[in-house]
Design a protein around this motif. Structure first.
Motif, mmCIF file in Angstrom:
data_model
loop_
_atom_site.group_PDB
_atom_site.id
_atom_site.type_symbol
_atom_site.label_atom_id
_atom_site.label_comp_id
_atom_site.label_asym_id
_atom_site.label_seq_id
_atom_site.Cartn_x
_atom_site.Cartn_y
_atom_site.Cartn_z
ATOM 1 N N ARG A 63 0.823 -1.215 0.000
ATOM 2 C CA ARG A 63 0.000 0.000 0.000
ATOM 3 C C ARG A 63 0.852 1.258 0.000
ATOM 4 O O ARG A 63 1.934 1.285 0.586
ATOM 5 C CB ARG A 63 -0.861 0.092 1.260
ATOM 6 N N ILE A 64 0.317 2.291 -0.630
ATOM 7 C CA ILE A 64 0.961 3.603 -0.568
ATOM 8 C C ILE A 64 0.498 4.272 0.721
ATOM 9 O O ILE A 64 -0.702 4.343 0.996
ATOM 10 C CB ILE A 64 0.592 4.462 -1.792
ATOM 11 N N ALA A 65 1.446 4.736 1.531
ATOM 12 C CA ALA A 65 1.116 5.417 2.780
ATOM 13 C C ALA A 65 0.651 6.834 2.455
ATOM 14 O O ALA A 65 1.433 7.659 1.983
ATOM 15 C CB ALA A 65 2.325 5.432 3.706
ATOM 16 N N LYS A 66 -0.607 7.101 2.694
ATOM 17 C CA LYS A 66 -1.210 8.391 2.358
ATOM 18 C C LYS A 66 -0.530 9.517 3.131
ATOM 19 O O LYS A 66 -0.426 9.481 4.354
ATOM 20 C CB LYS A 66 -2.701 8.345 2.682
ATOM 21 N N GLY A 67 -0.040 10.520 2.408
ATOM 22 C CA GLY A 67 0.558 11.685 3.042
ATOM 23 C C GLY A 67 2.030 11.551 3.382
ATOM 24 O O GLY A 67 2.592 12.439 4.000
ATOM 25 N N PHE A 68 2.660 10.457 2.972
ATOM 26 C CA PHE A 68 4.076 10.252 3.265
ATOM 27 C C PHE A 68 4.859 10.081 1.964
ATOM 28 O O PHE A 68 4.397 9.408 1.039
ATOM 29 C CB PHE A 68 4.289 9.002 4.124
#
Length: 113
Positions: free
Chosen positions: A74-79
């Protein structure tokens, strides 16, 4: 745990005067700077991790050396990660640190367990 000690010192020098509550924690294979109990900046061996406003991530990811933070599948939202090669000068690093500190002021606190 391998992280860039010199980069950690540079980040520390910029964050210390800008924030009242700063804590350093070893995590994610690097050193994370927690500001007001929220992840703000992390230093790894070849990159700096930054927590930025998710509303601006698409624009930020267009910049040289910037990639999304991927945790597992998953892509870490906001990082994002920014490669150390584009953070050589004080001005370059300072710009990114300022963005992370600005978002930290409005970022939601971590979820309580």
């Amino acid at each position: 745990m391998a992280f860039d000690e010199k980069m950690a010192d540079r980040v520390r020098e910029m964050i210390a005067p800008a924030a009242k509550k700063v804590e350093e924690k070893k995590m994610f294979g690097g050193l994370c700077f927690m500001v007001n109990d929220k992840m703000c900046v992390g230093v790894k061996a070849e990159t700096v991790m930054l927590r930025l406003d998710p509303a601006h991530i698409d624009t930020v990811l267009e910049e040289e050396g910037c990639t999304p933070m991927i945790m597992g599948d998953r892509i870490a939202k906001g990082f994002v990660f920014v490669d150390n090669t584009v953070l050589r000068t004080k001005k370059q690093l300072e710009r990114w640190i300022k963005m992370a500190l600005e978002y930290n002021k409005i970022a939601p606190p971590p979820k309580k367990k």
